[in-house]
Design a protein around this motif. Structure first.
Motif, PDB file in Angstrom:
ATOM      1  N   UNK A  98       6.294  12.904 -10.785  1.00  0.00           N
ATOM      2  CA  UNK A  98       7.745  12.777 -10.869  1.00  0.00           C
ATOM      3  C   UNK A  98       8.384  12.663  -9.492  1.00  0.00           C
ATOM      4  N   UNK A  99       7.695  13.176  -8.472  1.00  0.00           N
ATOM      5  CA  UNK A  99       8.208  13.109  -7.113  1.00  0.00           C
ATOM      6  C   UNK A  99       7.047  13.245  -6.147  1.00  0.00           C
ATOM      7  N   UNK A 100       7.031  12.423  -5.096  1.00  0.00           N
ATOM      8  CA  UNK A 100       5.957  12.564  -4.114  1.00  0.00           C
ATOM      9  C   UNK A 100       6.265  13.673  -3.107  1.00  0.00           C
ATOM     10  N   UNK A 101       7.408  14.337  -3.281  1.00  0.00           N
ATOM     11  CA  UNK A 101       7.682  15.506  -2.453  1.00  0.00           C
ATOM     12  C   UNK A 101       6.976  16.740  -3.006  1.00  0.00           C
ATOM     13  N   UNK A 102       6.410  16.630  -4.224  1.00  0.00           N
ATOM     14  CA  UNK A 102       5.581  17.700  -4.747  1.00  0.00           C
ATOM     15  C   UNK A 102       4.265  17.720  -3.974  1.00  0.00           C
ATOM     16  N   UNK A 103       3.518  18.812  -4.098  1.00  0.00           N
ATOM     17  CA  UNK A 103       2.240  18.920  -3.401  1.00  0.00           C
ATOM     18  C   UNK A 103       1.098  18.592  -4.351  1.00  0.00           C
ATOM     19  N   UNK A 104       0.085  17.909  -3.813  1.00  0.00           N
ATOM     20  CA  UNK A 104      -1.076  17.522  -4.603  1.00  0.00           C
ATOM     21  C   UNK A 104      -1.853  16.462  -3.860  1.00  0.00           C
ATOM     22  N   UNK A 152       4.185  28.099 -11.381  1.00  0.00           N
ATOM     23  CA  UNK A 152       4.662  26.999 -10.532  1.00  0.00           C
ATOM     24  C   UNK A 152       3.901  26.983  -9.220  1.00  0.00           C
ATOM     25  N   UNK A 153       3.706  25.783  -8.644  1.00  0.00           N
ATOM     26  CA  UNK A 153       2.880  25.625  -7.449  1.00  0.00           C
ATOM     27  C   UNK A 153       3.312  26.551  -6.315  1.00  0.00           C
ATOM     28  N   UNK A 154       4.604  26.674  -6.093  1.00  0.00           N
ATOM     29  CA  UNK A 154       5.094  27.518  -4.994  1.00  0.00           C
ATOM     30  C   UNK A 154       4.734  28.977  -5.224  1.00  0.00           C
ATOM     31  N   UNK A 155       4.909  29.449  -6.464  1.00  0.00           N
ATOM     32  CA  UNK A 155       4.572  30.837  -6.781  1.00  0.00           C
ATOM     33  C   UNK A 155       3.066  31.061  -6.698  1.00  0.00           C
TER      34      UNK A 155
END
Length: 397
Positions: A12-18, A285-288
């Motif tokens: 959904x967004x490339x600002x996510x991490x992966x 969630x990834x951040x948590x």
């Protein structure tokens, strides 16, 4: 350069991490025009759509449910996705001319889409081989070797390799397996292009780590062995549960964080046994999850002992990023354990060998975890930074 990325991962967004988002972000930041073709499963009730976001183009294609669904819908959906993607590309990307089309497995059913773009635009093609299918399904007993469905998927697999100008494999063992089982593939078109990330710096104080542990009800005076990620049949989680039951050392606490087809089984086991030295949490969630990971001591990787293909789970990178030693329990065919031991940042165990598992747990309790953590960080920076994948792909264009 204009590039298009085909994936089964919902982006959904490339600002996510992966691993894919980090790589696509690298292409964008280097000045390339990026288009992503990604699924949106029918359970989401979202129609096929095209949008521009975060400096890239995203074509969401409505598909059947492919992840976390029954095997029948997963199989039909995987076969149908080729035609759904092709139709969407013809409708929304008819005015584009791409220099590069790259894609990852799963699935192996993108051949017609890739051929269409290659023929239309004279584009180069690059396969990131993250999953060797259908052999993995045979290993897990999900497909009958030599059956009609198996033979059909084999043809698609062979075709995908044939039309790929370059095949990037996750590790040397993957390269060897691919060439050994596909002698028609030229050695020159195969290279090691591992899972890579753009790491973040996480540096919590001891007080902050205590607060994180207390938030999730995790003992502050134990060495926490954490398993994070998919809870599915390929992970061979029965051995993880056996390990929890067999471990009597009071210094050890097991934390499992994830979701997947085997989560209900895992939860039923925890509800029944109620172990006081282990905890199961559903996906965060990834951040948590990253914050929780930073408060743990040792990362766990499990793979089913029956695998013939050399899997290389990307969760390794999350542990290395947190400067965390790793304990790897796998089949004998993957080289992930060898790589970890060679870098002096962890130990390997043959899945099912509980005696050796207990020896390695004991070794880790006596080890200098800070030194091993430094070695883990070095391994990450030497081998698994996103610039490595980017440069390998660029050199082929």
């Amino acid at each position: 350069m204009n590039i298009v990325f085909l994936t089964l991962v919902e982006i959904n967004s490339i600002e996510e991490r992966g691993i894919y988002q980090d790589l696509l972000r690298k292409f964008r930041d280097e000045g390339h025009s990026v288009t992503i073709v990604t699924p949106v499963e029918r359970r989401r009730n979202i129609a096929t759509n095209f949008k521009k976001k975060d400096g890239v183009e995203i074509l969401q294609v409505k598909t059947l449910n492919i992840q976390k669904t029954n095997i029948i819908e997963k199989g039909i959906g995987t076969l149908a996705i080729e035609y759904q993607y092709l139709s969407a590309i013809k409708k929304y990307l008819s005015d584009r001319k791409f220099d590069l089309v790259f894609y990852s497995t799963p699935p192996i059913t993108f051949a017609k889409v890739i051929e269409y773009i290659k023929n239309r635009d004279h584009a180069k093609s690059y396969l990131l081989l993250k999953d060797i299918f259908p052999q993995n399904a045979v290993d897990m007993g999900m497909l009958k070797k030599g059956g009609i469905i198996h033979r059909q998927f084999l043809k698609k697999e062979k075709r995908l390799y044939q039309i790929s100008d370059t095949i990037g494999c996750m590790s040397p063992a993957n390269v060897n397996f691919l060439l050994q089982h596909n002698p028609e593939i030229s050695y020159e078109k195969v290279e090691v292009n591992p899972n890579t990330i753009e790491p973040v710096t996480v540096d919590y104080t001891d007080e902050q780590k205590v607060n994180i542990r207390e938030k999730y009800g995790i003992p502050i005076d134990k060495k926490v062995f954490v398993y994070g990620g998919n809870l599915g049949k390929p992970q061979g989680l029965g051995f993880l549960l056996e390990t929890i039951e067999a471990t009597k050392n009071e210094e050890v606490f097991f934390l499992i964080v994830g979701d997947g087809t085997e989560f209900p089984t895992m939860k039923a086991w925890f509800d029944n046994r109620q172990p006081n030295h282990a905890k199961l949490l559903q996906r965060l969630p990834k951040e948590d999850y990253d914050k929780l990971l930073a408060a743990c001591n040792i990362g766990l990787i499990f793979l089913d002992r029956n695998f013939l293909i050399p899997n290389f789970p990307s969760r390794l990178l999350s542990y290395l990023e947190m400067k965390m030693p790793v304990l790897v329990a796998t089949d004998p065919n993957t080289d992930i354990g060898d790589i970890v031991e060679k870098a002096n940042c962890g130990y390997k165990v043959l899945a099912g060998d509980q005696i050796d598992m207990q020896v390695k747990i004991s070794n880790l309790l006596k080890a200098d975890l800070k030194e091993m953590g430094s070695n883990a960080e070095k391994l990450l920076r030497d081998e698994y930074l996103v610039n490595r994948s980017y440069q390998l792909i660029i050199k082929k264009i």
